[in-house]
Structure formats: structure tokens, C-alpha cells
Enzyme design. Structure first.
Site, PDB file in Angstrom:
ATOM      1  N   ALA A 106       0.856  -1.190   0.000  1.00  0.00           N
ATOM      2  CA  ALA A 106       0.000   0.000   0.000  1.00  0.00           C
ATOM      3  C   ALA A 106       0.891   1.238   0.000  1.00  0.00           C
ATOM      4  CB  ALA A 106      -0.905  -0.004   1.219  1.00  0.00           C
ATOM      5  N   LYS A 107       0.326   2.372  -0.251  1.00  0.00           N
ATOM      6  CA  LYS A 107       1.075   3.627  -0.166  1.00  0.00           C
ATOM      7  C   LYS A 107       0.082   4.768  -0.055  1.00  0.00           C
ATOM      8  CE  LYS A 107       5.381   5.193  -0.455  1.00  0.00           C
ATOM      9  NZ  LYS A 107       6.584   4.524   0.066  1.00  0.00           N
ATOM     10  N   GLY A 108       0.499   5.875   0.549  1.00  0.00           N
ATOM     11  CA  GLY A 108      -0.405   7.016   0.661  1.00  0.00           C
ATOM     12  C   GLY A 108       0.370   8.303   0.528  1.00  0.00           C
TER      13      GLY A 108
END
Ligand code: NAD
Length: 419
Positions: A106-108
Site C-alpha cells: 500500500a502507499k499514501g
């Protein structure tokens, strides 16, 4: 703007397709991995210190969660967009699989220049972002961590916001926290330390050792670059150049690393450091050194400047600092490249340790953290070397193959829902 327009995403996809072709992966698995499971875009309105309201764009992308909850950093940077975040989430899927963690990718991020906001504005931004993506994250769902422009304070605000909303102290919702609120010893230095470990593994393979004649240049003297410089300098290497966004400093006989780290920690820029020769970031990348560590941002060595690179070993501290063209060109020139999903995996490995320690409420000493980090990275490095030899592919593809093999096995066993 499309989810898939960024050069970083196109490169990640190309790496995936080439690795899949080289190993003969199941096309149905590759088809699934081309797309993120979930891509969330949020608006983050905050009141600035002058009383006006400004709205920022925020993102959280969960690429694949076959192996476990999502894991990946939160980036505060003016170039953040949904496509770049998707590419970085994809890289996290492969990184976690490669080093054998029970975590997905995931990444944000938020499209913002954090240097333009006050501490109070940054706190408001982080808390509102945490609220907006709150329903999609959690210790069993997706666990953010620091990345460019964020740090342990950001994680403490994120953890507090999530905890206030849920009514209990949720340590496991983020990693990279300060020690006093459930952080792990060794986490701050873990990525840079992992970079130094990987360089040592590569040197062992070449029957070489780091010594006083080993020259190193580091592009990006931040959370990854500083500890990598410290570890290699402790081993005797000469750190001849380091840079930040303002430019680079150079000293043929080696830089005063501890003083420079202190300078950066106090919030200063390198181009203001007194008494050292200043060079540009481009000049740093072209230095005739044994080891080059691009540890700033993606896409710094491209078809435009790859021919100027003279380093014998490149350790990808940042995510995607070399474009595909540059990797192809430099591999042909016999440059040993340690690929990002292996080289900078130290951060996610110790983040995993932090999550495990938080769930068990039992904390390890720093030697234990470092010992376990070394052991996991060594196993992954050997796995990549095996794939490199077996499939006769470059190190980047070898790392992708090692990751894909593990993911493919797990995805086939879990099957396609609803069937
Ligand atoms: P950071 O913000 O602490 O440091 C980044 C450094 O790069 C700073 O010195 C900054 O001034 C410099 N920089 C930024 N833009 C630049 C430019 N255009 N030219 C030259 N220098 C520039 O960030 P970080 O956490 O050290 O992350 C660096 C890279 O490593 C990113 O690609 C990140 O995704 C990756 N990474 C970080 C971690 C981690 O644990 N922090 C883990 C894995 C990967």
C-alpha cells in the site's frame, strides 16, 4: 488524470511484465497484479494560521493484500498524485513478498509542500487525512509508515487520531512511531542500515571489503541517506559527497559525516553548510566513486544522464531512482545494481518488527532488531542472486522474479473470490 499515467507506474508495470515473461508466470496472476485492489482519493480541508481554509488532495492505494494487511509509507510532497502512489503501492507488494513478510502493498500521500506549513497546520493536515482514510486502515487492514516529508511525529498524530476515533490506544495502526508511543528501537535507521548491509553482501560476493579507499556518494541525505552514510563511514568508507534538494557538498578526502547529520537534523540545508566545496546534484550523480546511493526520489538517473554515471555499484536507496532505460544501460556496463525492493526493504522489515512487538506488547533490544534485520535481508539477497544466475536476468528482474514466485504461489492457493 489516469491512475496509470506516471512514468514510475509504467516502469513498475514494465518490470512486472518482463519478470513474468522471464520466469513464465501465470498470465492470470499478472493480469490481477497490474491493477490496485483499491485506490482512495480524499479532500483534506484545513484552516491555515491566517484563518483561511485550504483544501489538499490526499491518496491511499492498496495494491494487493494476498499476503496480509497493506503496508506502505505516507508521503507529503508537491508531486504526489494517484498514479505515483499506485506505482509505489505496487512496489510495496513486491518488496513485502520478496523479503517474506506477511504483509501486502500500500502507499499514501498528500500533494503538499510540508516546508510551507507550520507545525500546527501539519498536525491539522495529518489528523484530517487520518480521519478521511480511517475506515480503510487499521492494524489488521493497512498500516501506514513515514516516507518523504513525514516522520515519527506525523505517525504519532496519525495514531492518536485513529485511537481517539476508535476509543482505545491503537499502536498497531502505524509504524515508525516515536519509542514512547510504541515505536521500535532501530526503526529510524533501519532503511539506511539495510542499504549498508546490502552493499556489504554485494561486496562479499565480489570478494571485496569496505575500507578507507572505498568512495561513496549519496544523493538525498535524509532518513535513508543519513544512516547509510553513518554506517558506511563507521566501516571506514570515505563519504565524498552528499546532497539534498538544495545541492551537494563534496570533499575528496571524505566528509565530516556526524557534523553533516547534526546540521540536517537541526533543519538546515546543505548549501548553507560552511567551509565545504559545493557541487550540483547532477555533478554528484556523475562522480567517479565506488558506490553511488540514490536515496532521494524516483527518476533521477534516466536516459538523459545515464551515460555520465561512473559508479561501480549503485544501491537504490530511494524507490525507483533509476528508470528502466538507465538500468538496462548500466547493467550492460557491468555496474552492480542493488534493486530498490531489496536495497531499501530494511524500513518495512523493522516496521514489521514494530507491528509484531506492538501486537505482543513485548519490545526487543536494538541488537535483536538489527540481528533479525540482517538475517532477513541476507536471505532475500541470496534469493535474488540465485534468480539472477538461474534466469540470467539483471538484478532488478531477479528481485521481481523472487517476489513474484512467492506471490504467485499464495494467490493461486487463495484463489479468485467469489470463484
Ligand atoms: P526524506 O524526506 O527524509 O529525505 C529525502 C532527501 O532527498 C532529502 O535530503 C531531500 O532534500 C532530498 N531531495 C528531495 N528531492 C530532491 C531532488 N529533487 N533532488 C535532490 N535531492 C532531493 O525521505 P526518505 O524517507 O529518506 O526517503 C527517500 C527515498 O527513500 C524515497 O524514495 C522513499 O520512498 C524511499 N524509502 C524511504 C524509506 C524510509 O524508511 N524512510 C523506506 C523505503 C524507501
Amino acid at each position: 488524470m489516469s491512475l496509470y499515467h506516471s512514468p514510475l507506474y509504467k516502469d513498475a508495470l514494465a518490470q512486472l511484465e518482463m519478470a513474468s515473461e522471464a520466469m513464465g508466470a501465470d498470465p492470470n496472476i499478472i493480469e490481477r497484479l497490474k491493477y490496485p485492489k483499491r485506490a482512495i482519493q480524499v479532500s483534506i480541508p484545513i484552516r491555515l494560521d491566517d484563518g483561511t481554509v485550504k483544501t489538499f488532495e490526499g491518496f491511499r492505494v492498496q495494491h494487493n493484500m494476498t499476503l496480509g494487511p497493506g503496508k506502505g509509507g505516507i508521503r507529503f510532497h508537491p508531486h504526489v498524485d494517484l498514479s505515483e502512489t499506485t506505482a509505489l503501492a505496487m512496489l510495496m507488494t513486491f518488496k513485502c513478498a520478496l523479503v517474506g513478510l506477511p504483509l501486502g502493498g500500500a502507499k499514501g500521500g498528500i500533494r503538499v509542500d510540508p516546508s510551507q506549513l507550520s507545525r500546527q497546520e501539519l498536525q491539522a493536515l495529518t489528523r484530517r487525512y487520518a480521519t478521511e482514510i480511517g475506515p480503510f486502515v487499521g492494524p489488521d487492514k493497512d498500516i501506514p509508515a513515514p516516507d518523504i516529508g513525514t516522520d515519527s511525529q506525523t505517525m504519532a498524530w496519525f495514531m492518536d487520531t485513529y485511537s481517539q476515533i476508535n476509543g482505545y490506544a491503537a499502536h498497531g495502526v502505524v509504524t515508525g512511531k516515536p519509542i514512547s508511543v510504541g515505536g521500535s528501537l532501530g526503526r529510524t535507521a533501519a532503511t539506511g542500515r539495510g542499504v549498508a548491509y546490502c552493499i556489504n553482501f554485494a561486496y562479499d560476493r565480489m570478494d571485496k571489503a569496505i575500507d578507507k579507499n572505498t568512495t561513496v556518494a549519496i544523493h538525498g541525505f535524509g532518513k535513508v541517506g543519513c544512516p547509510a552514510a553513518e554506517d558506511l563511514a563507521d566501516q571506514g568508507a570515505k563519504i565524498v559527497a552528499v546532497s539534498d534538494v538544495s545541492g551537494a557538498v563534496y570533499a575528496e578526502d571524505g566528509l565530516p559525516v556526524p557534523k553533516l547529520v547534526e546540521w540536517i537534523k537541526n533543519g538546515n540545508l546543505l548549501n548553507q553548510y560552511p567551509g565545504l566545496k559545493q557541487i550540483s546534484n547532477e555533478e554528484l550523480l556523475a562522480l567517479d566513486v565506488d558506490i553511488l546511493i540514490p536515496a532521494a526520489i524516483d527518476g533521477v538517473i534516466t536516459s538523459k544522464n545515464m551515460e555520465t554515471v561512473k559508479a561501480r555499484l549503485i544501491a537504490e536507496g530511494a524507490n525507483g531512482p533509476l528508470t528502466k532505460d538507465a538500468i538496462d544501460y548500466l547493467t550492460k556496463k557491468n555496474v552492480f545494481i542493488i534493486p530498490d525492493i531489496l536495497c531499501n526493504a530494511g524500513g518495512v522489515i523493522v516496521s514489521y518488527f514494530e507491528w509484531v512487538q506492538g501486537l505482543a506488547n513485548f519490545f526487543w533490544d536494538e541488537d535483536e532488531v538489527n540481528r533479525r534485520l540482517h538475517s532477513i535481508l541476507k536471505k532475500a539477497f541470496d534469493d535474488v542472486m540465485k534468480k539472477h544466475t538461474h534466469y540470467k536476468v539483471d538484478m532488478k528482474k531477479a528481485a521481481m522474479i523472487a517476489a513474484l514466485a512467492k506471490l504467485e504461489a499464495a494467490m493461486k492457493l487463495r484463489g479468485l473470490f467469489p470463484g
